[in-house]
Structure formats: structure tokens, C-alpha cells
Scaffold this motif. Structure first.
Motif, PDB file in Angstrom:
ATOM      1  N   ALA A 295      27.102  -4.378  -7.955  1.00 58.10           N
ATOM      2  CA  ALA A 295      27.258  -3.707  -6.462  1.00 58.10           C
ATOM      3  C   ALA A 295      26.879  -5.737  -5.771  1.00 58.10           C
ATOM      4  N   VAL A 296      27.168  -5.942  -4.838  1.00 51.36           N
ATOM      5  CA  VAL A 296      26.333  -6.939  -4.193  1.00 51.36           C
ATOM      6  C   VAL A 296      26.823  -6.865  -2.707  1.00 51.36           C
TER       7      VAL A 296
ATOM      8  N   GLY B  24      29.134  -6.480   4.240  1.00 53.44           N
ATOM      9  CA  GLY B  24      28.933  -4.955   3.405  1.00 53.44           C
ATOM     10  C   GLY B  24      28.682  -5.033   1.995  1.00 53.44           C
ATOM     11  N   TRP B  25      28.820  -4.132   1.909  1.00 54.28           N
ATOM     12  CA  TRP B  25      28.392  -3.928  -0.193  1.00 54.28           C
ATOM     13  C   TRP B  25      29.827  -4.328  -0.377  1.00 54.28           C
ATOM     14  N   GLN B  26      29.704  -4.758  -2.006  1.00 50.64           N
ATOM     15  CA  GLN B  26      30.530  -5.344  -2.257  1.00 50.64           C
ATOM     16  C   GLN B  26      31.456  -3.940  -4.189  1.00 50.64           C
ATOM     17  N   VAL B  27      31.641  -3.396  -4.170  1.00 52.53           N
ATOM     18  CA  VAL B  27      31.617  -2.560  -5.431  1.00 52.53           C
ATOM     19  C   VAL B  27      32.490  -2.784  -6.645  1.00 52.53           C
ATOM     20  N   VAL B  28      32.368  -3.427  -7.680  1.00 51.65           N
ATOM     21  CA  VAL B  28      33.248  -3.161  -8.955  1.00 51.65           C
ATOM     22  C   VAL B  28      32.641  -2.762  -9.736  1.00 51.65           C
ATOM     23  N   ALA B  29      33.633  -2.419 -10.452  1.00 52.81           N
ATOM     24  CA  ALA B  29      33.303  -1.401 -11.906  1.00 52.81           C
ATOM     25  C   ALA B  29      33.308  -2.558 -13.025  1.00 52.81           C
ATOM     26  N   LEU B  30      32.491  -2.394 -13.925  1.00 57.45           N
ATOM     27  CA  LEU B  30      32.047  -2.961 -15.367  1.00 57.45           C
ATOM     28  C   LEU B  30      33.442  -2.850 -15.912  1.00 57.45           C
TER      29      LEU B  30
ATOM     30  N   GLU C 243       0.795  -1.112   0.305  1.00 56.20           N
ATOM     31  CA  GLU C 243      -0.329  -0.521  -0.437  1.00 56.20           C
ATOM     32  C   GLU C 243       1.088   1.123  -0.275  1.00 56.20           C
ATOM     33  N   ARG C 244       2.064   1.402   0.258  1.00 57.39           N
ATOM     34  CA  ARG C 244       3.008   2.559   1.153  1.00 57.39           C
ATOM     35  C   ARG C 244       4.552   1.549   0.355  1.00 57.39           C
ATOM     36  N   TRP C 245       5.374   3.089   0.425  1.00 56.01           N
ATOM     37  CA  TRP C 245       6.887   2.527   0.462  1.00 56.01           C
ATOM     38  C   TRP C 245       7.172   3.280   2.125  1.00 56.01           C
ATOM     39  N   LEU C 246       7.986   2.095   2.930  1.00 57.37           N
ATOM     40  CA  LEU C 246       8.479   2.165   3.664  1.00 57.37           C
ATOM     41  C   LEU C 246       9.945   1.683   3.623  1.00 57.37           C
ATOM     42  N   ASP C 247      10.166   2.524   4.842  1.00 55.23           N
ATOM     43  CA  ASP C 247      12.237   2.516   5.079  1.00 55.23           C
ATOM     44  C   ASP C 247      12.918   2.788   4.389  1.00 55.23           C
ATOM     45  N   THR C 248      12.883   4.073   4.214  1.00 51.92           N
ATOM     46  CA  THR C 248      13.238   4.861   2.903  1.00 51.92           C
ATOM     47  C   THR C 248      14.366   5.566   3.341  1.00 51.92           C
ATOM     48  N   ALA C 249      15.969   5.292   2.924  1.00 54.33           N
ATOM     49  CA  ALA C 249      16.671   5.139   3.123  1.00 54.33           C
ATOM     50  C   ALA C 249      18.020   5.479   1.954  1.00 54.33           C
ATOM     51  N   PRO C 250      18.772   6.220   2.644  1.00 56.92           N
ATOM     52  CA  PRO C 250      20.632   5.464   1.433  1.00 56.92           C
ATOM     53  C   PRO C 250      20.776   4.798   1.320  1.00 56.92           C
ATOM     54  N   LEU C 251      21.200   3.999   0.037  1.00 56.77           N
ATOM     55  CA  LEU C 251      22.936   2.870   0.792  1.00 56.77           C
ATOM     56  C   LEU C 251      23.903   3.578   0.969  1.00 56.77           C
ATOM     57  N   PRO C 252      24.176   2.553   2.100  1.00 56.10           N
ATOM     58  CA  PRO C 252      25.490   2.875   2.889  1.00 56.10           C
ATOM     59  C   PRO C 252      26.559   3.303   1.634  1.00 56.10           C
ATOM     60  N   ASP C 253      28.311   3.900   2.503  1.00 57.81           N
ATOM     61  CA  ASP C 253      29.293   3.343   1.322  1.00 57.81           C
ATOM     62  C   ASP C 253      29.258   1.827   1.611  1.00 57.81           C
ATOM     63  N   PRO C 254      30.260   1.638   0.274  1.00 54.29           N
ATOM     64  CA  PRO C 254      30.353   1.810  -0.933  1.00 54.29           C
ATOM     65  C   PRO C 254      29.636   2.088  -2.087  1.00 54.29           C
ATOM     66  N   VAL C 255      28.622   1.890  -1.791  1.00 53.78           N
ATOM     67  CA  VAL C 255      27.147   1.648  -2.841  1.00 53.78           C
ATOM     68  C   VAL C 255      27.560   4.015  -2.953  1.00 53.78           C
ATOM     69  N   ASN C 256      27.027   4.511  -2.583  1.00 51.02           N
ATOM     70  CA  ASN C 256      26.988   5.595  -2.428  1.00 51.02           C
ATOM     71  C   ASN C 256      28.560   6.497  -2.047  1.00 51.02           C
TER      72      ASN C 256
ATOM     73  N   LEU D 107      22.832  -5.067  -7.507  1.00 44.82           N
ATOM     74  CA  LEU D 107      22.524  -3.901  -7.605  1.00 44.82           C
ATOM     75  C   LEU D 107      23.671  -3.224  -9.094  1.00 44.82           C
ATOM     76  N   TYR D 108      23.063  -2.666  -9.971  1.00 46.78           N
ATOM     77  CA  TYR D 108      24.198  -2.088 -11.348  1.00 46.78           C
ATOM     78  C   TYR D 108      23.475  -0.728 -10.700  1.00 46.78           C
ATOM     79  N   PHE D 109      24.213   0.763 -11.714  1.00 47.07           N
ATOM     80  CA  PHE D 109      24.086   1.975 -10.777  1.00 47.07           C
ATOM     81  C   PHE D 109      25.355   2.573 -11.456  1.00 47.07           C
ATOM     82  N   SER D 110      25.367   3.435 -11.923  1.00 46.51           N
ATOM     83  CA  SER D 110      26.332   4.266 -12.308  1.00 46.51           C
ATOM     84  C   SER D 110      27.017   4.756 -11.641  1.00 46.51           C
ATOM     85  N   SER D 111      28.641   5.919 -11.837  1.00 45.93           N
ATOM     86  CA  SER D 111      28.468   6.554 -10.582  1.00 45.93           C
ATOM     87  C   SER D 111      29.694   7.273 -11.334  1.00 45.93           C
TER      88      SER D 111
END
Length: 274
Positions: free
Chosen positions: A160-161, A166-172, A113-126, A142-146
Motif C-alpha cells: 500500500a502507498v 488516499g491509500w492505493q493497495v495492490v496485491a503482490l 517518550e510515548r506513543w501518540l495519535d494511535t488510530a486504525p488505518l482507513p479503507d482500503p488498507v483495513n 506499507l506491506y501487510f497480509s490480508s
């Protein structure tokens, strides 16, 4: 939730979640005189980013939701009180929506019905750089540009996985990223294709940004090809899949608005031939 279960659910419902062919979508319903981008099917309607000023300026973007059938658009706040943001994407498997606000990636959970738990993702994604265009793949990654320090180009696409550590981030790799800029990506429902915007490439029709297609074969992204049947002298961006071989994107010009356009199965034939 167990990732294998998430993957099973995602594959099972991907077709029903994004099954409406793009030719059946009346783009005139969503188009305005302002720049409109990233038309995306969400859990409760169509989501759209709309700038409050001309394309190519520092104008901010608001998030709008259009009911599936009829009705006026309304601002989306994701429960935070702010409707500012862009780059919305929806993952039916995890029931999670992600978007960009203040140069960071945020995600929220949909409870039906609604959006909950809205929050920014942690480092090293952001990072202190600019993160954009989050897309949750069929495998839960998670795929994203940066635009971050240490990247191979001006802007790049990352995967990112989330793990127990925590999050593991790798450039393609170089099949996707270049010394120029890569942005505004989208993944097909089965994760077999990626469409993104690239700037500064010798193969571009427009220096500011053309659409490129990469096919995924044996779990490897193949060298990206310009989609010249769609590209113009303007800037093509914010592609969104509306089916396995269809999508919607925008063509924009500096100082003006943006026109929503369709892409059909013929634009993905190269992947079918591989």
C-alpha cells in the motif's frame, strides 16, 4: 514529511536501529510457557506478542515491552488503554509503530517518550476481512497480509502507498502469493528480502505454515523459496529481522506453546548468489 527525506533517514539509521546481531540476543529472557511471537526491536525496548492460551485456539494476544538491558516486561497500551494486539513493527525513519488489533492494522507515532495519535488505518488498507503483519518498507510503502474478498488466495500479501488521493493497495504477484495462504511477513532493513509464512503449498514440510524467502532484484520480488533449513513439522511464523542477514522467529504446535529461534546469515545465501 517529504518521502525522499524519510527514505534517506531510514537508510542512514537502519543499521543503528536494528544492528544487534541475533546471536547476542538471549531469547530465554523473552520465552514463556505461553506462545510468544514477533520479537521486535522498538524505540524503547523489545516488543513481543504473547497469547493467553494455546496456539491454534481463539486466544487473544497482549503486547509486552522488555527494556533493552534489564527489567521486567510491561504491557503496552499505545495510549489507548488496551494492551491487546500483536504483530508490532517499528519504522525508525517515520518514527512510527504499527500493530494489529481487532483484525485491523493500527499505527502510532513515537515522540521520543510515548506513543501518540494511535488510530486504525482507513479503507482500503483495513477491510471487513482480517489484516495483519504490517511492515513499513525503506521506501515508505506499507506491506501487510490480508484475508479480504477478491484476493488471489486464502490470505495474501499486499503493498500500500499513501497518496494525495488516499491509500492505493495492490496485491503482490504470483512470485509471492498463491492459491493457498500467505501471512506474517517481514522485510529486511534494506528491503532486499522478504520472509513470510505460507500454508497449503506442495513444497511445505508442514501444511499449517512454513517460512519462505523472496529476494528483490531490480525492484521485482523473485519467486519465493522454502527455508527448509528452518522449517519443521510445526508452524514457523512471525519472522523478524534483527540485522541485514539475521532474524528471530517462532516455531509453534497446535494446542501448545511456541519456541523462539534464531536465523543466521547462512539462511539468506540464496539471495546473495542471485
Amino acid at each position: 514529511m517529504n518521502r525522499s527525506l524519510v527514505l534517506f533517514i531510514g537508510l542512514a539509521c537502519a543499521a543503528c536501529a536494528i544492528s544487534q546481531p541475533s546471536k547476542q540476543i538471549d531469547l530465554a529472557r523473552f520465552q514463556s510457557e505461553r506462545p510468544d511471537f514477533g520479537l521486535t526491536r522498538g524505540p524503547d525496548g523489545w516488543y513481543l506478542s504473547r497469547m493467553n492460551g494455546p496456539f491454534g485456539t481463539d486466544a487473544s494476544s497482549e503486547m509486552l515491552r522488555f527494556p533493552f538491558r534489564t527489567g521486567a516486561a510491561e504491557q503496552v497500551t499505545f495510549g489507548t488503554g488496551s494492551h491487546l494486539g500483536r504483530d508490532f513493527s517499528w519504522d525508525p525513519a517515520s518514527r512510527r509503530g504499527c500493530f494489529v488489533r481487532s483484525a485491523d492494522i493500527w499505527c502510532a507515532n513515537w515522540d521520543g517518550e510515548r506513543w501518540l495519535d494511535t488510530a486504525p488505518l482507513p479503507d482500503p488498507v483495513n477491510t471487513p476481512g482480517y489484516e495483519a503483519s504490517p511492515q513499513i518498507a525503506a521506501d515508505g510503502s506499507l506491506y501487510f497480509s490480508s484475508m479480504r474478498d477478491g484476493g488471489p488466495g486464502q490470505g495474501d500479501i499486499y503493498r500500500a502507498v499513501e497518496t494525495d488521493r488516499g491509500w492505493q493497495v495492490v496485491a503482490l504477484g504470483p512470485a509471492i502469493n498463491s492459491p493457498g495462504g500467505e501471512w506474517n511477513l517481514a522485510l529486511s532493513p534494506d528491503n532486499s528480502m522478504m520472509v513470510f509464512e505460507a500454508s497449503g503449498r506442495a513444497t511445505n514440510l508442514s501444511p499449517s505454515g512454513d517460512l519462505y524467502l523472496s529476494c528483490r532484484i531490480a525492484n521485482e520480488w523473485q519467486p519465493a523459496m522454502p527455508m527448509n533449513a528452518l522449517n519443521t513439522e510445526g508452524s514457523e511464523l512471525d519472522f523478524r529481522f534483527t540485522g541485514p542477514r539475521s532474524g528471530i522467529f517462532s516455531t509453534a504446535r497446535i494446542g501448545g506453546g511456541a519456541v523462539l529461534r534464531h536465523a543466521g546469515p547462512e539462511h539468506f545465501a540464496e539471495c546473495d548468489r542471485m
